[in-house]
Design a protein around this motif. Structure first.
Motif, mmCIF file in Angstrom:
data_model
loop_
_atom_site.group_PDB
_atom_site.id
_atom_site.type_symbol
_atom_site.label_atom_id
_atom_site.label_comp_id
_atom_site.label_asym_id
_atom_site.label_seq_id
_atom_site.Cartn_x
_atom_site.Cartn_y
_atom_site.Cartn_z
ATOM 1 N N UNK A 1 0.821 -1.214 0.000
ATOM 2 C CA UNK A 1 0.000 0.000 0.000
ATOM 3 C C UNK A 1 0.858 1.268 0.000
ATOM 4 N N UNK A 2 0.255 2.344 -0.436
ATOM 5 C CA UNK A 2 0.831 3.671 -0.251
ATOM 6 C C UNK A 2 0.467 4.135 1.155
ATOM 7 N N UNK A 3 1.426 4.744 1.851
ATOM 8 C CA UNK A 3 1.213 5.175 3.233
ATOM 9 C C UNK A 3 1.310 6.697 3.297
ATOM 10 N N UNK A 4 0.267 7.318 3.841
ATOM 11 C CA UNK A 4 0.240 8.773 4.018
ATOM 12 C C UNK A 4 0.476 9.081 5.495
ATOM 13 N N UNK A 5 1.605 9.772 5.777
ATOM 14 C CA UNK A 5 1.979 10.064 7.159
ATOM 15 C C UNK A 5 1.808 11.538 7.496
ATOM 16 N N UNK A 6 0.911 12.214 6.797
ATOM 17 C CA UNK A 6 0.752 13.655 6.995
ATOM 18 C C UNK A 6 -0.125 13.990 8.200
ATOM 19 N N UNK A 7 -0.753 12.987 8.828
ATOM 20 C CA UNK A 7 -1.601 13.216 9.997
ATOM 21 C C UNK A 7 -1.048 12.407 11.171
ATOM 22 N N UNK A 8 -1.667 12.559 12.353
ATOM 23 C CA UNK A 8 -1.218 11.795 13.513
ATOM 24 C C UNK A 8 -1.285 10.296 13.251
ATOM 25 N N UNK A 9 -2.373 9.855 12.599
ATOM 26 C CA UNK A 9 -2.556 8.434 12.313
ATOM 27 C C UNK A 9 -2.338 8.193 10.827
ATOM 28 N N UNK A 10 -1.533 7.199 10.500
ATOM 29 C CA UNK A 10 -1.253 6.885 9.100
ATOM 30 C C UNK A 10 -2.514 6.418 8.382
ATOM 31 N N UNK A 11 -2.618 6.776 7.140
ATOM 32 C CA UNK A 11 -3.688 6.230 6.301
ATOM 33 C C UNK A 11 -3.032 5.454 5.163
ATOM 34 N N UNK A 12 -3.725 4.417 4.692
ATOM 35 C CA UNK A 12 -3.163 3.493 3.715
ATOM 36 C C UNK A 12 -4.079 3.433 2.487
ATOM 37 N N UNK A 13 -3.481 3.166 1.345
ATOM 38 C CA UNK A 13 -4.305 3.055 0.136
ATOM 39 C C UNK A 13 -3.596 2.222 -0.921
ATOM 40 N N UNK A 14 -4.398 1.505 -1.692
ATOM 41 C CA UNK A 14 -3.907 0.786 -2.868
ATOM 42 C C UNK A 14 -4.401 1.531 -4.106
ATOM 43 N N UNK A 15 -3.502 1.686 -5.075
ATOM 44 C CA UNK A 15 -3.827 2.429 -6.298
ATOM 45 C C UNK A 15 -3.664 1.506 -7.509
ATOM 46 N N UNK A 16 -4.598 1.625 -8.414
ATOM 47 C CA UNK A 16 -4.542 0.840 -9.645
ATOM 48 C C UNK A 16 -5.014 1.753 -10.778
ATOM 49 N N UNK A 17 -4.141 1.990 -11.744
ATOM 50 C CA UNK A 17 -4.472 2.910 -12.826
ATOM 51 C C UNK A 17 -5.243 2.191 -13.938
ATOM 52 N N UNK A 18 -6.356 2.801 -14.335
ATOM 53 C CA UNK A 18 -7.151 2.294 -15.462
ATOM 54 C C UNK A 18 -6.877 3.076 -16.741
ATOM 55 N N UNK A 19 -6.038 4.106 -16.649
ATOM 56 C CA UNK A 19 -5.854 5.006 -17.793
ATOM 57 C C UNK A 19 -5.331 4.327 -19.063
#
Length: 375
Positions: A180-198
């Motif tokens: 996953x991609x990890x976003x650490x810009x807040x107190x609690x990390x958020x996670x996401x999976x990305x899949x491009x359809x372009x």
């Protein structure tokens, strides 16, 4: 000519070490809060085939730390013989990239050296069999991975295979695990999976798209940029069906939800805890100031005021900086641990000390005047 270098004194050594540590800390804080995970996308299609259907099954792990991708293409070929029907783009995946054609595994091929030689045109011939433009030597391609966000790559990053296909329909599936991609810009990390359809925009034809997200292992609420599921829900197994591209990319997100206590601690923050700490410490300091003054009513200056002001002002910064780590420890493994240049508040030490000292001097003078008046 000899140049004599003065030896570095002990104090200068400490200053040099401090500068190095601050430089390292500054470098770390300048990095992006986004830790990019696997870069994945739909296949690039040969000009000689139609993609009748793309089926994407994404199985989320119980900790949201990996996701298994099983992507299936139903294609129809206009020609027969050895060919390269699809090109795949996948970067930073966690396990072997596997391709199966009509039930039989095929080998992924590295780009031959002949394709890397531009003057002979072999690379252009190779790339021109697909619906993407023949590149210049420094050409880079982009796939959409988010709103106004793209990922660039070169044709050398693409994976391909050669297979003997007959005319008609065939099934091609690809399998891999992603981070996953990890976003650490807040107190609690958020996670996401990305899949491009372009890349599907460049297919010769577009049939249907089926997307399934299996979240049974984690069983917690996810977010997506897709519409309401055709069936199921994102806490279990969700399914979507489309006859056109829903977007240029798919994003599946997850942010751990903490209990009320942790949410309250985050809302209160380091500033709130530091204010309470200083109020308590100041109350104790005032008690000792008054106690000292009762015993030394004739003295003009109070050592308790001077020393206490210096120590408590310093404690203010130590507690404030330490509170970030304390809150991170309470949050646990999902704490981002990223708080920017908070250490720079130490430059305000003289200002805070002076302000606090003036207040305590006023308290001391008022106490002394009252004692002299009552004596």
């Amino acid at each position: 000519m000899l140049i004599q270098v003065a030896p570095i004194g002990k104090m200068n050594k400490y200053l040099l070490l401090l500068c190095i540590l601050l430089a390292q800390t500054s470098y770390a804080n300048m990095s992006s809060p986004i830790l990019r995970g696997s870069m994945l996308s739909s296949a690039y299609s040969s000009k000689d085939i139609d993609i009748l259907k793309e089926k994407i099954v994404i199985t989320i792990s119980e900790d949201f730390d990996t996701a298994k991708y099983d992507v299936e293409y139903i294609i129809k070929s206009d020609i027969e013989g050895k060919q390269m029907p699809l090109l795949f783009h996948a970067m930073n995946y966690s396990e072997n990239f596997t391709v199966i054609v009509d039930g039989n595994p095929v080998s992924i091929i590295s780009l031959p050296d002949k394709f890397k030689t531009f003057p002979d045109g072999a690379f252009s011939t190779f790339i021109n069999s697909f619906n993407i433009n023949a590149p210049d030597q420094d050409k880079r391609y982009s796939i959409a991975i988010g709103d106004k966000e793209t990922y660039e790559f070169t044709p050398y990053d693409l994976k391909y295979f050669e297979v003997d296909l007959g005319k008609g329909e065939h099934t091609i599936s690809v399998h891999y695990n992603a981070f996953p991609t990890v976003d650490k810009s807040d107190w609690i990390k958020s996670y996401s999976f990305h899949y491009s359809l372009s890349p599907a925009k460049q297919w010769r034809s577009f049939g249907t798209l089926d997307i399934t997200v299996n979240n049974s292992a984690l069983a917690k609420e996810l977010t997506t940029n897709l519409s309401t599921p055709t069936s199921g829900n994102t806490k279990g197994i969700a399914h979507w069906s489309f006859n056109k591209l829903p977007d240029d990319f798919i994003v599946i997100g997850y942010k751990p939800q903490k209990n009320l206590l942790i949410r309250s601690i985050i809302a209160f923050g380091p500033a709130g805890f530091t204010i309470i700490f200083i109020i308590l410490l100041s109350g104790l300091h005032i008690y000792f100031i008054k106690d000292y003054r009762r015993k030394n009513v004739q003295k003009k200056r109070s050592a308790v005021v001077i020393i206490g002001s210096m120590l408590i002002s310093f404690a203010f910064f130590i507690f404030f900086l330490s509170s970030f780590s304390m809150i991170d420890a309470i949050i646990g493994q999902d704490a981002s641990g990223r708080h920017g240049y908070v250490f720079l508040v130490i430059i305000f030490y003289p200002l805070i000390w002076g302000f606090y000292w003036l207040i305590m001097v006023s308290v001391d003078h008022m106490t002394r005047d009252k004692l002299l008046e009552n004596s």
